[in-house]
Write a protein that holds these residues in place. Structure first.
Motif, PDB file in Angstrom:
ATOM      1  N   TYR A 175      36.593  32.708  43.877  1.00  0.00           N
ATOM      2  CA  TYR A 175      37.947  33.250  43.781  1.00  0.00           C
ATOM      3  C   TYR A 175      38.800  32.390  42.852  1.00  0.00           C
ATOM      4  O   TYR A 175      39.533  32.910  42.009  1.00  0.00           O
ATOM      5  CB  TYR A 175      38.589  33.346  45.167  1.00  0.00           C
ATOM      6  N   MET A 205      39.827  34.495  39.698  1.00  0.00           N
ATOM      7  CA  MET A 205      41.101  35.187  39.883  1.00  0.00           C
ATOM      8  C   MET A 205      42.340  34.325  39.662  1.00  0.00           C
ATOM      9  O   MET A 205      43.386  34.843  39.323  1.00  0.00           O
ATOM     10  CB  MET A 205      41.179  35.774  41.303  1.00  0.00           C
ATOM     11  N   ARG A 206      42.213  33.051  39.880  1.00  0.00           N
ATOM     12  CA  ARG A 206      43.408  32.213  39.832  1.00  0.00           C
ATOM     13  C   ARG A 206      43.464  31.331  38.603  1.00  0.00           C
ATOM     14  O   ARG A 206      44.358  30.518  38.475  1.00  0.00           O
ATOM     15  CB  ARG A 206      43.481  31.362  41.094  1.00  0.00           C
ATOM     16  N   TYR A 258      29.888  38.654  39.796  1.00  0.00           N
ATOM     17  CA  TYR A 258      30.656  39.713  40.454  1.00  0.00           C
ATOM     18  C   TYR A 258      29.870  40.328  41.608  1.00  0.00           C
ATOM     19  O   TYR A 258      30.437  40.669  42.646  1.00  0.00           O
ATOM     20  CB  TYR A 258      31.052  40.797  39.466  1.00  0.00           C
TER      21      TYR A 258
END
Length: 85
Positions: A23, A27-28, A46
């Protein structure tokens, strides 16, 4: 395309720590590009991250960070200090 599957088994602690790391890099931040420049590898990343997120209820718990920290520490303890004698 090869349709054979590969089963990967992780402990709950491994899955939680790996999910948290994925993550963070996916995402960050924009770290995934730097860590994995080969976009073909992203398909596998993924494929792993999605099921981890959907099967770990800890991801949605209010004490998530504490759970990840505790899991990380248990894994480190189990691995030892990494020094050879």
């Amino acid at each position: 395309m090869d349709e054979d599957s590969v089963l990967i088994k992780l402990t709950r602690d491994q899955a939680l720590v790996l999910s948290d790391w994925l993550y963070e890099v996916m995402m960050r931040s924009d770290k995934l590009d730097a860590i994995v420049p080969d976009r073909a590898v992203w398909s596998g990343i993924y494929a792993i991250s999605g099921p981890l997120e959907t099967t770990l209820p800890e991801v949605f718990m209010p004490d998530y960070i504490g759970r990840v920290d505790a899991a990380r520490q248990r894994l480190l303890d189990a691995m030892g200090d990494g020094e050879t004698e």
